[in-house]
Design an enzyme around this catalytic site. Structure first.
Site, PDB file in Angstrom:
ATOM      1  N   GLY A  15      27.554   5.823 -10.742  1.00 26.46           N
ATOM      2  CA  GLY A  15      26.455   5.464  -9.862  1.00 26.46           C
ATOM      3  C   GLY A  15      25.533   6.680  -9.752  1.00 26.46           C
ATOM      4  N   LEU A  16      24.637   6.643  -8.778  1.00 26.32           N
ATOM      5  CA  LEU A  16      23.705   7.768  -8.655  1.00 26.32           C
ATOM      6  C   LEU A  16      24.450   9.082  -8.519  1.00 26.32           C
ATOM      7  CD1 LEU A  16      20.986   6.203  -6.402  1.00 26.32           C
ATOM      8  CD2 LEU A  16      20.811   6.860  -8.798  1.00 26.32           C
TER       9      LEU A  16
ATOM     10  N   GLY B 220      27.673   9.894  -9.353  1.00 27.70           N
ATOM     11  CA  GLY B 220      28.488  10.268 -10.505  1.00 27.70           C
ATOM     12  C   GLY B 220      27.650  10.598 -11.733  1.00 27.70           C
TER      13      GLY B 220
ATOM     14  N   ARG C 250      19.377  -0.320  11.730  1.00 23.13           N
ATOM     15  CA  ARG C 250      20.146  -1.469  11.279  1.00 23.13           C
ATOM     16  C   ARG C 250      21.188  -1.951  12.277  1.00 23.13           C
ATOM     17  NH1 ARG C 250      20.934   0.606   5.108  1.00 23.13           N
ATOM     18  NH2 ARG C 250      18.792   0.137   4.570  1.00 23.13           N
TER      19      ARG C 250
ATOM     20  N   HIS D 239      27.420  -3.997   4.353  1.00 21.38           N
ATOM     21  CA  HIS D 239      26.488  -3.479   3.374  1.00 21.38           C
ATOM     22  C   HIS D 239      26.849  -2.093   2.852  1.00 21.38           C
ATOM     23  CE1 HIS D 239      22.753  -2.633   1.426  1.00 21.38           C
ATOM     24  NE2 HIS D 239      22.458  -1.645   2.243  1.00 21.38           N
TER      25      HIS D 239
ATOM     26  N   ARG E 116      24.004   4.823   8.866  1.00 25.40           N
ATOM     27  CA  ARG E 116      23.116   5.394   7.868  1.00 25.40           C
ATOM     28  C   ARG E 116      21.725   4.788   8.004  1.00 25.40           C
ATOM     29  NH1 ARG E 116      21.106   3.771   3.081  1.00 25.40           N
ATOM     30  NH2 ARG E 116      22.466   1.973   2.847  1.00 25.40           N
TER      31      ARG E 116
END
Ligand code: FAD
Ligand code: FES
Lengths: 254, 636
Positions: free
Chosen positions: B41-42, B44, B329, B400, B434
């Site tokens: 992913g971003l 790794g 959120r 999420h 987050r």
């Protein structure tokens, strides 16, 4: 909620392993909610197979949102099925009618050997990218982002090309199993941006050569790829690639 | 004993000083070190590429056929950076402040400040890689305001920011693979961490095509394996996202921190049937123009266009006049649940609220809205067969993102020397909640700019690992992995893997979801071990271990979820306060907002494994706030 359901007959390509003999198997998919996605329909069928101790249909998938490029199968002769600009995971069963027969096969192309059932090996795409589908900037080398403005039109065109998800539908759709649309999309993206220019010549020469070496056919301008592309990547990118290629050949000669 | 290794000095100087104080591996020696990076992913992909560029030998392991398919590809909305290109008063300090506050004061100040500092470098790096960010007519980068921020600091590439950032990192990784300095191991699932003499020295994994169990050794291991949202079964995560890598590392001694901090995203397409396999996120950017409402009267069955203004309850705008639809959120999600629980929900299940673009279309015109959200509207229409230009969207919250993860120090190293954890897999920067567009930022900061420097300190201090593939511990780990896999395939009961996963997900969503109570959590903690027991008796894993077997892959992940779920609920029960995504009904202000208990719980909870079903041991990392004063978060 009283949901609408349909019954369909599936004819699915089953192949136990790479190089093994494959054949079509018939399955009855009963009471499939029309709000289910195509992959959810396969899940339902697979859960039934599992209950009967049968090997479920193997298929690649992950995001189920049409962006990772994992999923894909030829459905009734069309890569990703009947709906335009839609990956298989985003196709819904409301596109089918009660009583339909649905033929499901893997991508078929020299460059994409079948691994099992609907799963094919698309590593050739990575190898094409490895020979030039990037800008050689190391972490830390980058200048301030605003030091190079990019005209809006170029940025938008680069983004249009960059939307490719690498699913391989273009290859599956092409009568010559050419990977031109995939390769061209990356070349076009990078040549629209000033950052991509220093490696422009090398990039196109290497990527085109790798594409040929990997066993993909050449483009004979049938444009089936664009019609099958879930992201509507334009064949005009192939024109850009060809132009870049010519330019590079001239340069390389000089 | 839990030393976070936070550097001394003023907040803005900590990272700079720390970099100076870290030990370095000299350039000629870097090639001697082999680093395993799990995940592309971003976090790794950026780490593997950057480490390789520096001269380390890197092996990259991932589940997919290509690194480009990692879950990060699905991120839509954008990435934050304190560039202040809009001249609207943004700064590194403001991004830092917003993130600490947004995390409800449960993150480490020093880490968050470093993240804000590095945010600007990320944008430079990505632009240089050819990431086609949105631009303005002048050719300069465009920004939008996103998820609870009052400045426009979010960079985006249409609705596909994650895709474009990941393709940038993937390109860098491919460049290094072509040089032969990164070796790619596709279709491998890490199943265990190899620890010898208290140092992480390798992994075992299953080749998903052949079924072979492999053991690989290295001088350091980097996990960038993403979050555990799929423990709930239904989430916005990609199907292969899992807790296996981090959980197995936890079982080998790595502490798991704050697992109860889970994020529920307010704008997802509601659940519509029990065959449903995942939930689709509608980007939060939609809240910039869409207005959220439900009918004022309960059980109002009129179609939305028949409901006059006076009968519409724009509950976020009314309750939070200064943030309105842009509240963070957790606040947006809880309010949606509250109105639905009161019976005002819409749609066939009553578990949905409207997200309405009528006024935005009237104000800006359809074309403008289409330019902003065209692809999102199309996606919505494709899934629901309803046209959001004419009928309000229906949305409901869904799991999420997970803020919890393996505990790491300031160097992103876990308590197990040699094990480093990046991206969503660690617990570091987001505290209890987050903010939107901050996960991409964190993943890339960790991978491009933090780990390449901090890992050198570990390697320089520890030297090369002496553990080679023939070491008994390596052989043991491989054998244990094989035995576990064989045991799973030997299970020939009557129930499918998915049935167990769904049942576990339902328990967690009901008892450890948007709102939690001690009684509910205790109930879950009684039921999870029972379900786990049933799983090991009654599940049916068809097929064999020695070939591609997707049922076996899922079974292994669900078996781990059934263990991990207990830790999740244990953490949620122990934290007797509400903060961010962790809302305990017993602890709320008179207005129904989260009520923290800073006196008792201002710490990160890092749990140590003691055996399956055995109570884990709690280690506390006290959190100190020198810059941002602990206050009740208010978005009124
Ligand atoms: C729909 C959606 C939209 C989002 N939008 C945004 C946004 O707009 N802005 C934002 O900031 N954030 C967004 N997020 C959050 C963000 O995308 C993720 O938090 C982030 O991408 C995680 O990156 P990562 O590198 O940590 O992990 P991931 O991208 O999850 O990568 C995990 C990697 O690990 C590998 N892996 C996992 N387990 C194993 C194993 N056992 N063995 C081997 N390999 C393994 C996987 O193959 C994968 O390569 C969004 C998330 C979702 C779900
Ligand atoms: S599963 Fe990701 S594109 Fe279909």
């Amino acid at each position: 909620m009283a949901e609408k359901t349909i019954n369909v007959t599936l004819k699915v390509w089953r192949q136990p392993a790479r190089g093994a003999q494959g054949r079509f198997e018939t399955y009855q998919a009963k009471r499939i909610p029309t709000d289910a996605s195509f992959l959810e329909m396969l899940d339902i069928v697979n859960n039934g197979l599992e209950r009967n101790n049968q090997d479920p249909i193997a298929f690649d998938h992950d995001c189920r949102e049409g962006i990772c490029g994992s999923c894909g199968a030829v459905v009734n002769g069309r890569p990703h099925g009947p709906r335009r600009a839609t990956t298989l995971c985003q196709l819904h069963m409301r596109e089918f009618k009660d009583g339909d027969t649905i033929v499901i096969e893997p991508w078929r192309a020299n460059g994409f050997p079948v691994i099992k059932d609907l799963i094919v090996d698309r590593a050739a795409f990575d190898r094409i990218i490895q020979t030039g589908g990037f800008i050689s900037v190391r972490t830390g080398q980058a200048p301030e982002a605003h030091s190079t403005p990019v005209p809006l039109k170029n940025a938008e065109e680069a983004m249009d090309a960059a939307e490719c998800i690498g699913c391989g539908a273009c290859v599956a759709a092409c009568p010559n199993a050419s990977a031109s649309l995939f390769t061209a999309a990356k070349i076009a993206q990078l040549c629209k941006l000033p950052q991509g220019h220093p490696e422009r010549t090398r990039r196109v020469l290497h990527m085109v050569r790798t594409m040929d070496k990997e066993g993909f056919g050449s483009c004979s301008k049938q444009y089936e790829c664009e019609a099958a592309c879930p992201k509507e990547i334009k064949v005009s990118n192939i024109t850009v690639m060809n132009r870049e290629y010519l330019r590079a050949l001239l340069k390389a000669d000089a | 004993m839990l030393d976070a290794r936070i550097p001394d000095g003023p907040i803005a100087e900590k990272w700079g000083r720390h970099k100076f104080n870290l030990k370095l591996v000299n350039p000629a020696n870097k090639r001697k070190y082999h680093i395993i990076v799990v995940g592309t992913g971003l976090a790794g992909a950026s780490a593997a590429a950057s480490l390789s560029e520096m001269g380390y030998r890197v092996s990259s392991f991932f589940i997919h056929d290509s690194p480009r398919r990692a879950h990060s590809i699905a991120a839509q909305g954008g990435i934050n950076a304190a560039k202040n290109y809009q001249n609207d008063g943004d700064s590194v300090y403001r991004l830092f402040y917003d993130t600490v506050k947004g995390g409800d004061f449960r993150a480490r100040e020093a880490n968050v400040h470093r993240l804000a500092e590095l945010s600007v470098n990320i944008i430079d790096q990505c632009v240089a890689q050819g990431v086609p960010f949105a631009r303005e007519y002048g050719g300069y980068l465009a920004n939008r305001s996103f998820g609870g921020a009052q400045v426009a600091r979010t960079f985006y590439a249409r609705g596909q920011t994650g895709q474009q950032l990941l393709l940038g990192a993937y390109g860098a990784l491919m460049k290094e693979a072509a040089r032969g300095s990164v070796k790619l191991y596709p279709r491998r699932e890490m199943l265990d961490l190899i620890v010898v003499d208290n140092r992480a020295t390798g992994i075992t994994c299953r080749n998903l095509l052949t079924g072979d169990i492999e053991a690989h050794t290295a001088d350091a291991v980097v996990l960038a394996t993403g979050g555990y949202g799929n423990v709930y079964y239904l989430s916005t995560n990609a199907k292969a996202s899992n807790v296996t890598a981090t959980w197995r590392a936890h079982k080998r001694g790595a502490f798991f921190a704050n697992p109860c901090y889970t994020q529920i995203h307010p704008t997802c397409i509601p659940v519509h049937g029990d065959y449903q396999s995942k939930l689709t996120l509608m980007s939060e950017s939609l809240r910039n123009d869409g207005r959220i409402w439900v009918p004022r009267k309960k059980d109002d069955k009129r179609s939305p266009d028949q409901i006059p203004e006076s009968d519409r309850y724009y509950y976020l705008e009314e309750k939070y006049p200064s943030f309105g639809n842009l509240v963070p959120r957790d606040v947006a999600s809880r309010n949606a649940k509250a109105v639905c629980d009161e019976g005002s929900g819409v749609g066939s299940t009553g578990m949905a609220v409207y997200l309405d673009f009528r006024d935005a279309i009237q104000r800006d015109g359809k074309a403008a809205i289409e330019a902003r959200y065209g692809n999102l509207f199309e996606m919505y229409e494709r899934i629901t067969a309803q046209n959001p230009y004419t009928v309000p969207m229906m949305i409901y919250p869904a799991i999420h993102y997970t803020m919890g993860g393996l505990w790491v120090d300031y160097n992103l190293m876990s308590n197990l020397p040699g094990l480093h954890v990046l991206g969503e897999a660690n617990f570091s920067d987001h505290g209890a909640n987050r903010l939107g567009a901050s996960a991409l930022m964190q993943g890339l900061a960790d991978g491009y700019f933090v780990i390449p420097i901090t890992i050198g300190d570990f390697l320089a201090r520890s030297g090369p690992s002496k553990v080679k593939p023939d070491h008994p511990a390596v052989q043991d780990a491989a054998r244990e992995t094989r035995e576990r896999t064989d045991r799973l395939v030997g299970l020939k009961g009557k129930r499918t893997v998915d049935e167990f996963h769904r049942e576990l997900g339902q328990i967690l969503w009901d008892k450890c979801g948007m709102a939690r109570t001690a009684a509910g959590l205790k109930d879950a903690l009684a039921r999870i071990p029972e379900l786990r027991e049933q799983f090991w008796q009654e599940v049916n894993v068809v097929g064999s271990p020695g070939s591609l077997n997707q049922v076996l892959e899922r079974a292994g992940r669900v078996a781990d979820y059934l263990e991990f779920a207990e830790l999740l609920c244990t953490d949620a029960l122990h934290r007797e306060e509400s903060c961010g995504g962790h809302f305990r009904e017993e602890y709320q202000t008179p207005e129904g907002e989260a009520q923290r208990n800073d006196e008792a719980f201002c710490y990160a909870a890092a749990w140590e494994f003691q055996g399956v079903g055995a109570a884990p041991v709690l280690h506390k990392e006290p959190l100190e706030f020198h810059e941002v004063h602990l206050t009740q978060r208010s978005y009124k």
